[in-house]
Write an enzyme that holds these catalytic residues in place. Structure first.
Site, PDB file in Angstrom:
ATOM      1  N   SER A   1      84.383  22.760  70.755  1.00  0.00           N
ATOM      2  CA  SER A   1      85.303  22.290  71.792  1.00  0.00           C
ATOM      3  C   SER A   1      84.958  22.860  73.163  1.00  0.00           C
ATOM      4  O   SER A   1      85.481  22.406  74.177  1.00  0.00           O
ATOM      5  CB  SER A   1      86.746  22.664  71.422  1.00  0.00           C
ATOM      6  OG  SER A   1      87.164  21.964  70.268  1.00  0.00           O
TER       7      SER A   1
ATOM      8  N   GLU B   1      73.273  28.494  59.595  1.00  0.00           N
ATOM      9  CA  GLU B   1      72.481  29.299  60.534  1.00  0.00           C
ATOM     10  C   GLU B   1      73.488  30.095  61.340  1.00  0.00           C
ATOM     11  O   GLU B   1      74.201  29.559  62.178  1.00  0.00           O
ATOM     12  CB  GLU B   1      71.618  28.392  61.426  1.00  0.00           C
ATOM     13  CG  GLU B   1      70.520  29.149  62.159  1.00  0.00           C
ATOM     14  CD  GLU B   1      70.905  29.547  63.569  1.00  0.00           C
ATOM     15  OE1 GLU B   1      71.667  30.528  63.711  1.00  0.00           O
ATOM     16  OE2 GLU B   1      70.452  28.898  64.513  1.00  0.00           O
TER      17      GLU B   1
ATOM     18  N   CYS C   1      70.819  32.756  69.414  1.00  0.00           N
ATOM     19  CA  CYS C   1      70.885  33.527  68.171  1.00  0.00           C
ATOM     20  C   CYS C   1      69.614  34.329  67.918  1.00  0.00           C
ATOM     21  O   CYS C   1      69.641  35.309  67.181  1.00  0.00           O
ATOM     22  CB  CYS C   1      71.166  32.597  66.993  1.00  0.00           C
ATOM     23  SG  CYS C   1      69.916  31.329  66.754  1.00  0.00           S
TER      24      CYS C   1
END
Length: 484
Positions: A181, A253, A287
């Site tokens: 969102s 992931e 990440c």
């Protein structure tokens, strides 16, 4: 510094662009200015249930098409996305603060996935199993698993779409995409593109809304056969727990805490350059970012001085197309920026040294979530900067003396996604390749591509994005045995 208004974007469900059942809309805020730049339809439980039923119908149709027919549709979508490339890149700049140049990676991975995965599917070979008694022939064949749901992170809005839509559609699955969102705008625009080319109804559905109203009903439903996501470890654990209403395939992931290890025999400039890029690209919201930078004591002072200088020279700003020199944009939210200051405060209170940054630039819009590139030295294992995934423009650097010491430090984390080492000692390379507890080990350089597996150990996830291995999340295997 002017923003662009993208208007109102609707849900894409069952081949149609529709309002949410409740009529609710959500403002999309530009993190560079704090201004509203779009509204999107905010999905609720009724919309989630509609998407599930649509995907169930879409799977029955899509899974019966030949790979050649699926490929034709995927390439048609790819061409339509490329026609809207500028609009999509501009949307990503506005919705999550990345630079226009940085948004090219999202477009590239999405369009590559739509082209590469049909070929990867074509190249899958039936496995022949020998019969030791000579009484039968045996083979394994792959079939699409069913309806798949993809929960996506906000940091690479369309790259993340590509990582899921490519293998899902190529395998014959239907797919529900739930973007974050925080950055749903570009995903909703993909829904508009799908609608414009009359993509088969129900094969792809796109909706965003609260986890309670959308994700939980979809995850607990018995309709999905596959749940895949890109996000935090905490969210992944909740999704796994919620999914147990039926047996589903899972692909996750999740978080990372990558060590970046520089030995004294490394190519100094290469290591320095990549340590900057892997920490501050995408404002550190990656990440696989260089989370903990370990530098051998014999080159530590030289490296730290050069690193601080390079960080201080990075240009910060609103990364629209015209601002070509901008390297780093704002953080994606005020909460993300607040957390960066908390990490720095925690480290300094426990003895670390703030070398540069940790300030809000004064020459940028007050409503934006800006922060200088920040360098903290002398981090230790009791600091949050060592323990937690940073996900922002704060670099933590510490020195080490021996191979044993740095190997233990590198592995001292609950995460195990990416790792980086820089050395020219072949024996050391062999040892660290064997003993580093990470799904990816990159040595003396960095490469990511759609054909290279991306996955982690420990709390960094299950399965793989990218490469032929990603197809395994969306396929089930049948053994076929025929008596001779």
């Amino acid at each position: 510094m002017k923003t662009q208004n993208f208007g109102y974007k609707k849900l894409y469900i069952d081949g149609q662009l529709i309002d949410s059942a409740s009529g609710e809309r959500e403002d999309i805020i530009c993190p560079a200015t704090g201004e509203v730049i779009a509204q999107v339809a905010k999905a609720g439980k009724v919309d989630a249930e509609k998407a599930l039923l649509s995907s169930q119908k879409g799977f029955k149709y899509w899974s019966k098409l030949s790979l050649e027919e699926r490929t034709t549709w995927m390439l048609k979508l790819r061409a339509a996305i490329l026609e809207k490339e500028h609009e999509l890149k501009t949307a990503m700049v506005h919705e999550m603060g990345k630079t226009y140049a940085g948004s090219q990676e999202d477009i590239d991975r999405l369009t590559e996935a739509l082209e590469w995965y049909p070929n990867a599917m074509k190249n899958l070979r039936e496995e022949q199993i020998p019969d030791y008694e000579g009484t039968h022939t045996h083979k394994m064949i792959s079939k699409p698993a069913g309806v798949a749901i993809a929960y996506l992170a906000w940091n690479f809005p369309l790259l993340n779409v590509g990582y899921k839509i490519g293998p899902a559609l190529a395998s014959g699955c239907s797919l529900i995409i739930k973007p974050s969102s925080l950055s749903p705008l570009s995903s909703y625009m993909v829904g508009e593109i799908l609608h414009s080319i009359n993509f088969p109804a129900g094969v792809v559905n796109i909706l965003a809304g609260s986890s309670r109203e959308v994700a939980t009903p979809m995850t607990t439903s018995k309709i999905p056969a596959v749940i895949t996501m890109i996000g935090s470890t905490q969210t992944g654990q909740k999704v796994i727990a919620d999914s147990t209403t039926s047996i589903k395939k899972l692909g996750m992931e999740l978080g990372g805490n990558a060590p970046f290890i520089v030995f004294e025999d490394a190519d100094f400039e290469t290591a320095l350059n990549l340590a900057i890029i892997l920490r501050f690209h995408n404002t550190g919201q990656i990440c696989v970012a260089a989370n903990r930078i370990f530098v051998h004591k014999n080159i530590y002072d030289k490296f730290l001085e050069a690193y601080v200088k390079r960080a201080s020279e990075l240009e910060i700003g609103f990364g629209i197309k015209e601002n070509k020199g901008v390297f780093m944009g704002p953080l994606a939210s005020s909460q993300a920026r607040d957390r960066m200051f908390e990490l720095v405060e925690d480290a300094v209170s426990k003895g670390a040294t703030l070398e540069y940054g940790a300030k809000i630039p004064e020459d940028l819009p007050k409503g934006g979530y800006w922060m200088q590139p920040t360098v903290v030295s002398g981090i230790t294992t009791d600091m949050k900067l060592f323990r937690e995934e940073t996900f922002g423009p704060v670099a933590g650097i510490m020195s080490f003396e021996t191979d044993d010491e740095v190997l233990e430090l590198a592995n001292d984390t609950e995460f195990g996604l990416a790792s980086y080492i820089f050395t020219n000692n072949h024996n050391r390379i062999e040892r660290f390749t064997e003993d580093l507890e990470f799904g990816e080990i990159q040595i003396n350089g960095v490469k990511y591509a759609i054909y290279l597996p991306h996955g982690g150990f420990k709390n960094s996830g299950i399965g793989h994005d990218c490469s032929h291995l990603a197809l395994e999340d969306y396929l089930v295997k049948k053994r076929v045995s025929i008596a001779l």
